[in-house]
Design a protein around this motif. Structure first.
Motif, short mmCIF file in Angstrom:
data_model
loop_
_atom_site.label_atom_id
_atom_site.label_comp_id
_atom_site.label_asym_id
_atom_site.label_seq_id
_atom_site.Cartn_x
_atom_site.Cartn_y
_atom_site.Cartn_z
N ASP A 153 -7.08 -63.94 79.01
CA ASP A 153 -6.89 -62.80 78.63
C ASP A 153 -5.71 -62.21 79.14
O ASP A 153 -5.58 -62.07 80.36
CB ASP A 153 -8.13 -61.61 78.70
N ALA A 155 -1.87 -59.57 78.89
CA ALA A 155 -1.24 -58.62 78.45
C ALA A 155 0.28 -59.18 78.40
O ALA A 155 0.64 -59.38 79.48
CB ALA A 155 -1.31 -57.33 78.84
N THR A 173 3.48 -53.39 74.09
CA THR A 173 2.58 -54.72 75.01
C THR A 173 1.58 -55.42 73.80
O THR A 173 0.92 -54.62 73.09
CB THR A 173 1.65 -53.90 75.80
N TYR A 175 -1.43 -58.27 73.26
CA TYR A 175 -2.78 -59.02 73.98
C TYR A 175 -3.02 -60.19 73.11
O TYR A 175 -3.28 -60.29 72.16
CB TYR A 175 -3.81 -57.84 74.05
N ARG A 202 -6.31 -59.75 83.78
CA ARG A 202 -7.24 -58.69 83.63
C ARG A 202 -7.56 -58.31 84.90
O ARG A 202 -8.24 -56.93 85.01
CB ARG A 202 -8.72 -59.61 82.97
N SER A 338 -6.53 -61.65 70.25
CA SER A 338 -7.36 -62.01 71.13
C SER A 338 -7.93 -63.24 71.18
O SER A 338 -8.69 -63.86 72.24
CB SER A 338 -8.53 -60.98 71.28
N GLU A 346 -7.59 -53.94 70.29
CA GLU A 346 -6.19 -54.06 70.11
C GLU A 346 -5.84 -55.03 68.77
O GLU A 346 -4.84 -54.75 68.32
CB GLU A 346 -5.59 -54.94 71.35
#
Length: 406
Positions: A153, A155, A173, A175, A202, A338, A346
């Protein structure tokens, strides 16, 4: 009557008598802490380590706890139950030697004396991913390419020195935990700009920052409203009984935050693949198409997953998609940022509020997608319902970007 009463309650009594008695857990606060773990060995991993150990033979022993500093001032704690002899440590952002304190903890929460071991995590995934980070100019903005082999995960933070004075501001940003991908940021002027990108994991660890001076290519949004241009084989009829709410004109009304109106939703029995046609009301070379998914339905059901985009510069293109009036501009697939698993906030923001960007880029099959077109034809190959012979297509809004060829 008494006999009837006993017959009625007898099954209840039998049921109650058959229930297992749950053993009570007696916690003795007077017991000492369990013995410490023994024979600890370490296997170092990217950004972490695995500890192997022997647990104490103690009825009061409940779990093993590790405390360690992942970066100055940030303490992390992980636990492993009495049923295992391994403990995973993660969250390290830099290579180096780290001290880890291991405690055996009793049922009464009394910890043993710590056993201190040293771990040396390998290069963290957040830093490995940085090596493959790339920035390029795009139409109206910049493109960010990434590789994420561990599918963590992350960003992906895009920043800019807009005044060229060393004062960086956040642009956007993104994700994702997909293994690779590309993000686009638009809305920049076609003049040199210093942009940067870094990755955050994270636990708040960050990579270095990639900096590049780029000049975005000029583009503008093809003005709305677009025009209706329904061809005989198109699937443009609104869903049964919803002509006023789900008409094709909902694709360009500028409204994306309403679930049950101002969207395009056609019949549930339309054949797949299926097409609809849009009149741009001018000749333009296209750089990208932005697709907004229906709010509260992102990445599910009848939302478009795979599609093709065709264009025609004819004043009156024929229906036959492969008859010469139409040229293939691109093949596209919607990808949840994701990655596999639950849909995040997001994800929903990107699909509905921001809109998914699909850029026209040269390929072996399509060496030049930037040809003048007056009409576009959107051909849905598959929705999030999966492959099927028939089905509905729902889209909240589309926007086309490019350059006028007037």
């Amino acid at each position: 009557m008494k006999n009837l009463f006993w017959i009625n309650i007898l099954p209840l009594l039998l049921l109650l008598s058959c229930k297992e008695e749950q053993p009570s857990v007696n916690i003795d606060d007077t017991l000492p802490a369990p013995q410490a773990v023994k024979n600890v060995t370490v296997k170092n991993l990217p950004g972490g380590a695995v500890l192997y150990y022997d647990v104490p033979d103690d009825k009061n022993f409940l779990y093993v706890k590790a405390e360690y500093e992942i970066r100055p001032g940030v303490i992390r704690e992980t636990k492993a139950s009495l049923y295992t002899d391994t403990l995973l440590l993660d969250g390290f952002g830099r290579q180096g030697e780290y001290a880890v304190k291991l405690y055996s903890v009793g049922r009464n929460e009394k910890p043993s004396e710590p056993v201190v071991v040293q771990v040396a995590p390998e290069e963290a995934p957040v830093r490995q991913a940085f090596h493959d980070l790339a920035l390029t100019e795009g139409f109206g903005g910049v493109r960010l390419f990434f590789e994420n082999p561990y599918m963590k995960d992350f960003a992906f933070c895009l920043i800019a020195d807009t005044l060229n004075n060393g004062d960086w501001t956040a642009l956007q940003t993104f994700y994702s935990k997909n293994s690779s991908g590309v993000f686009s940021h638009s809305g920049l002027n076609p003049k040199p700009i210093k942009v940067g990108s870094y990755i955050r994991d994270r636990w708040g660890n960050t990579s270095d920052t990639l900096v590049s001076t780029l000049t975005p290519l000029f583009e503008y949004m093809i003005p709305k409203p677009y025009g209706v241009f329904n061809l005989p084989s198109d699937s443009f009829e609104p869903a049964e009984g919803n002509a006023g709410r789900y008409a094709i004109t909902g694709l360009w009304d500028g409204i994306t935050n309403v679930e049950n109106s101002n969207i395009f939703a056609n019949s549930h029995v339309e054949p797949m693949p299926q097409t609809f046609t849009v009149n741009l009301k001018q000749s333009a070379t296209l750089s990208r198409i932005k697709v907004h998914q229906r709010i509260k339905n992102e990445y599910t059901g009848s939302m478009v997953k795979k599609f093709e985009l065709y264009g025609s510069n004819s004043n009156n293109p024929k229906d036959d998609l492969f008859g010469g009036d139409w040229v293939l501009l691109g093949r596209f697939e919607s990808v949840k940022p994701s990655g596999p698993g639950a849909i995040t906030a997001e994800d929903r923001n990107y699909a509905n509020v921001q809109g998914e960007n699909f850029e026209l880029v040269p390929t072996d099959e399509i060496p030049n997608p930037w040809v003048p077109v007056r009409f576009i034809r959107f051909r849905t190959l598959e929705t999030y319902n999966g492959p099927s012979e028939r089905g509905q297509v729902i889209i909240a809004e589309i926007s086309l970007f490019g350059q006028s060829t007037k």
